[in-house]
Write a protein that holds these residues in place. Structure first.
Motif, PDB file in Angstrom:
ATOM      1  N   LEU A  19       0.777  -1.115   0.195  1.00 57.03           N
ATOM      2  CA  LEU A  19       0.029  -0.033  -0.015  1.00 57.03           C
ATOM      3  C   LEU A  19       0.839   1.250  -0.038  1.00 57.03           C
ATOM      4  O   LEU A  19       1.945   1.175   0.759  1.00 57.03           O
ATOM      5  CB  LEU A  19      -0.822   0.120   1.382  1.00 57.03           C
ATOM      6  CG  LEU A  19      -2.058  -0.970   1.328  1.00 57.03           C
ATOM      7  CD1 LEU A  19      -2.633  -1.010   2.804  1.00 57.03           C
ATOM      8  CD2 LEU A  19      -3.067  -0.642   0.481  1.00 57.03           C
ATOM      9  N   SER A  20       0.402   2.295  -0.736  1.00 58.95           N
ATOM     10  CA  SER A  20       1.099   3.464  -0.660  1.00 58.95           C
ATOM     11  C   SER A  20       0.570   4.417   0.476  1.00 58.95           C
ATOM     12  O   SER A  20      -0.584   4.048   0.862  1.00 58.95           O
ATOM     13  CB  SER A  20       0.891   4.317  -2.017  1.00 58.95           C
ATOM     14  OG  SER A  20      -0.534   4.508  -2.188  1.00 58.95           O
ATOM     15  N   PRO A  21       0.956   5.513   0.830  1.00 55.92           N
ATOM     16  CA  PRO A  21       0.724   6.186   1.949  1.00 55.92           C
ATOM     17  C   PRO A  21      -0.868   6.683   1.471  1.00 55.92           C
ATOM     18  O   PRO A  21      -1.707   6.702   2.398  1.00 55.92           O
ATOM     19  CB  PRO A  21       1.407   7.417   2.261  1.00 55.92           C
ATOM     20  CG  PRO A  21       2.910   6.980   1.634  1.00 55.92           C
ATOM     21  CD  PRO A  21       2.414   5.712   0.592  1.00 55.92           C
ATOM     22  N   GLU A  22      -0.930   6.828   0.378  1.00 56.67           N
ATOM     23  CA  GLU A  22      -2.447   7.408  -0.264  1.00 56.67           C
ATOM     24  C   GLU A  22      -3.455   6.266  -0.059  1.00 56.67           C
ATOM     25  O   GLU A  22      -4.449   6.708   0.203  1.00 56.67           O
ATOM     26  CB  GLU A  22      -2.350   8.084  -1.536  1.00 56.67           C
ATOM     27  CG  GLU A  22      -1.349   9.399  -1.347  1.00 56.67           C
ATOM     28  CD  GLU A  22       0.161   9.019  -1.709  1.00 56.67           C
ATOM     29  OE1 GLU A  22       0.986   9.911  -1.154  1.00 56.67           O
ATOM     30  OE2 GLU A  22       0.537   7.931  -1.818  1.00 56.67           O
ATOM     31  N   GLU A  23      -2.928   5.363  -0.697  1.00 60.34           N
ATOM     32  CA  GLU A  23      -3.990   3.880  -0.452  1.00 60.34           C
ATOM     33  C   GLU A  23      -4.381   3.808   0.697  1.00 60.34           C
ATOM     34  O   GLU A  23      -5.420   3.320   1.119  1.00 60.34           O
ATOM     35  CB  GLU A  23      -3.315   2.762  -1.149  1.00 60.34           C
ATOM     36  CG  GLU A  23      -3.086   3.054  -2.807  1.00 60.34           C
ATOM     37  CD  GLU A  23      -2.458   2.090  -3.393  1.00 60.34           C
ATOM     38  OE1 GLU A  23      -2.509   1.686  -4.501  1.00 60.34           O
ATOM     39  OE2 GLU A  23      -1.457   1.714  -2.768  1.00 60.34           O
ATOM     40  N   LEU A  24      -3.471   4.077   1.673  1.00 61.70           N
ATOM     41  CA  LEU A  24      -3.581   3.464   3.122  1.00 61.70           C
ATOM     42  C   LEU A  24      -4.471   4.399   3.777  1.00 61.70           C
ATOM     43  O   LEU A  24      -5.450   4.090   4.405  1.00 61.70           O
ATOM     44  CB  LEU A  24      -2.276   3.559   3.921  1.00 61.70           C
ATOM     45  CG  LEU A  24      -2.484   3.504   5.452  1.00 61.70           C
ATOM     46  CD1 LEU A  24      -2.831   1.968   5.705  1.00 61.70           C
ATOM     47  CD2 LEU A  24      -0.889   3.730   6.342  1.00 61.70           C
ATOM     48  N   ASP A  25      -4.418   5.579   3.700  1.00 63.78           N
ATOM     49  CA  ASP A  25      -5.333   6.820   3.959  1.00 63.78           C
ATOM     50  C   ASP A  25      -6.959   6.545   3.408  1.00 63.78           C
ATOM     51  O   ASP A  25      -7.691   6.673   4.088  1.00 63.78           O
ATOM     52  CB  ASP A  25      -4.851   8.018   3.389  1.00 63.78           C
ATOM     53  CG  ASP A  25      -3.791   8.531   4.292  1.00 63.78           C
ATOM     54  OD1 ASP A  25      -3.403   8.185   5.352  1.00 63.78           O
ATOM     55  OD2 ASP A  25      -3.194   9.438   3.373  1.00 63.78           O
ATOM     56  N   LYS A  26      -6.858   6.013   2.208  1.00 60.89           N
ATOM     57  CA  LYS A  26      -8.246   5.633   1.544  1.00 60.89           C
ATOM     58  C   LYS A  26      -8.835   4.529   2.079  1.00 60.89           C
ATOM     59  O   LYS A  26      -9.974   4.437   2.397  1.00 60.89           O
ATOM     60  CB  LYS A  26      -7.952   5.522   0.144  1.00 60.89           C
ATOM     61  CG  LYS A  26      -9.380   5.232  -0.626  1.00 60.89           C
ATOM     62  CD  LYS A  26      -9.018   4.932  -2.165  1.00 60.89           C
ATOM     63  CE  LYS A  26     -10.440   4.769  -2.901  1.00 60.89           C
ATOM     64  NZ  LYS A  26     -10.058   4.444  -4.279  1.00 60.89           N
ATOM     65  N   GLU A  27      -8.023   3.509   2.596  1.00 61.56           N
ATOM     66  CA  GLU A  27      -8.485   2.310   3.314  1.00 61.56           C
ATOM     67  C   GLU A  27      -9.036   2.528   4.667  1.00 61.56           C
ATOM     68  O   GLU A  27      -9.915   2.194   5.167  1.00 61.56           O
ATOM     69  CB  GLU A  27      -7.502   1.229   3.435  1.00 61.56           C
ATOM     70  CG  GLU A  27      -7.308   0.788   1.939  1.00 61.56           C
ATOM     71  CD  GLU A  27      -8.414  -0.151   1.690  1.00 61.56           C
ATOM     72  OE1 GLU A  27      -9.254  -0.727   2.239  1.00 61.56           O
ATOM     73  OE2 GLU A  27      -8.457  -0.448   0.442  1.00 61.56           O
ATOM     74  N   ALA A  49      -9.883   6.207   6.107  1.00 58.33           N
ATOM     75  CA  ALA A  49     -10.779   7.112   6.385  1.00 58.33           C
ATOM     76  C   ALA A  49     -12.165   6.470   6.764  1.00 58.33           C
ATOM     77  O   ALA A  49     -12.604   7.012   7.778  1.00 58.33           O
ATOM     78  CB  ALA A  49     -10.576   7.803   4.987  1.00 58.33           C
ATOM     79  N   PRO A  50     -12.992   5.648   5.798  1.00 58.40           N
ATOM     80  CA  PRO A  50     -14.129   5.460   6.419  1.00 58.40           C
ATOM     81  C   PRO A  50     -14.277   4.366   7.647  1.00 58.40           C
ATOM     82  O   PRO A  50     -15.163   4.644   8.371  1.00 58.40           O
ATOM     83  CB  PRO A  50     -14.386   4.295   5.082  1.00 58.40           C
ATOM     84  CG  PRO A  50     -13.274   3.921   4.513  1.00 58.40           C
ATOM     85  CD  PRO A  50     -12.416   4.997   4.603  1.00 58.40           C
ATOM     86  N   LEU A  51     -13.006   4.016   8.073  1.00 57.36           N
ATOM     87  CA  LEU A  51     -13.284   3.041   9.380  1.00 57.36           C
ATOM     88  C   LEU A  51     -13.157   3.984  10.723  1.00 57.36           C
ATOM     89  O   LEU A  51     -13.745   3.849  11.407  1.00 57.36           O
ATOM     90  CB  LEU A  51     -11.993   2.109   9.492  1.00 57.36           C
ATOM     91  CG  LEU A  51     -12.136   0.899   8.312  1.00 57.36           C
ATOM     92  CD1 LEU A  51     -11.038  -0.067   8.366  1.00 57.36           C
ATOM     93  CD2 LEU A  51     -13.355   0.106   8.274  1.00 57.36           C
ATOM     94  N   LEU A  52     -12.258   4.995  10.445  1.00 58.28           N
ATOM     95  CA  LEU A  52     -11.922   5.986  11.527  1.00 58.28           C
ATOM     96  C   LEU A  52     -13.146   7.183  11.431  1.00 58.28           C
ATOM     97  O   LEU A  52     -13.193   7.892  12.420  1.00 58.28           O
ATOM     98  CB  LEU A  52     -10.707   6.590  11.409  1.00 58.28           C
ATOM     99  CG  LEU A  52      -9.480   5.613  11.505  1.00 58.28           C
ATOM    100  CD1 LEU A  52      -7.983   6.185  11.048  1.00 58.28           C
ATOM    101  CD2 LEU A  52      -9.460   4.977  12.802  1.00 58.28           C
TER     102      LEU A  52
END
Length: 227
Positions: A212-220, A222-225
């Motif tokens: 995962l890139s940092p951007e992909e990590l953020d995308k995964e 965000a909805p959970l948090l």
């Protein structure tokens, strides 16, 4: 080349000697992403109770026990994509999410060759609180030990830098129970959770394959948090 059958059998759950490492490891045999496991499951999510159930080895946990998000990574220490994730994305994950109490992180052993297995054994033998410092070092210096003609000597040098003696190094690699437990961890990942490549992540049970890139990590996350 280490074939899949020998890997699945955990090299007979044999302990690893430095001689075995030299004999069985070569730059040509360490294309980690080439290896795969039999018994792949196709599920894209797994039950968190099953995922977090105790396995052969205790989990090394980073972060707060009650963090709202749990990330479990299955990785191999000789996997180039795993090293890339830990060099580029993991620092962001740790600073932004783990250290702030939002994510609990667990790295689980999924060695794709004998050298990765030996490296994981050394991380387990490093001592209390040293598992992640050791795996961080191994990922950062991967090119210096994983793809050499003498990985045993290179790993010994890293072990000594972490405070391990040569006797402790040899004792660790001859620990048959530890070798078997690492095999069992990988086999459980393949059989129960469908792991067939590294790195593979489970983010609150959702299976995400690939670095995962940092951007992909953020995308995964965000909805959970946001819940």
């Amino acid at each position: 080349m280490i074939d899949r059958r020998r890997l699945l059998e955990g090299l007979g759950a044999a302990a690893l000697t430095t001689a075995a490492l030299v004999a069985l490891a070569s730059p040509e045999s360490l294309g980690a992403e080439r290896f795969s496991f039999i018994g792949r499951a196709e599920a894209q999510t797994v039950d968190m109770t099953q995922l977090m159930a105790p396995g052969a080895l205790p989990d090394n946990v980073l972060g707060k026990a009650d963090a709202p998000v749990t990330i479990v990574e299955y990785a191999s220490l000789t996997c180039g994509h795993c090293a890339h994730f830990h060099e580029t994305t993991f620092p962001v994950l740790k600073e932004k999410y783990i250290d702030t109490g939002k994510v609990k992180f667990i790295l689980r052993e999924f060695p794709l060759d004998i050298v990765a297995k030996a490296a994981f054994m050394l991380a387990r033998c490093a001592g209390d609180g040293k598992y992640y410092p050791m795996t961080d070092t191994l990922f950062e210096t991967q090119k210096n030990w994983a793809f050499t003609n003498n990985p045993a000597q290179a790993l010994l040098a890293i072990a000594k830098q972490s405070g391990m003696t040569e006797q402790q190094f040899n004792t660790c690699l001859n620990d048959q129970k530890l070798a078997g437990d690492i095999d069992a961890t990988a086999q459980r990942g393949a059989k129960d959770f469908g792991i067939d490549s590294t790195p593979t992540f489970f983010i609150n049970g959702k299976k995400v394959s690939g670095a995962l890139s940092p951007e992909e990590l953020d995308k995964e996350l965000a909805p959970l948090l946001a819940q």
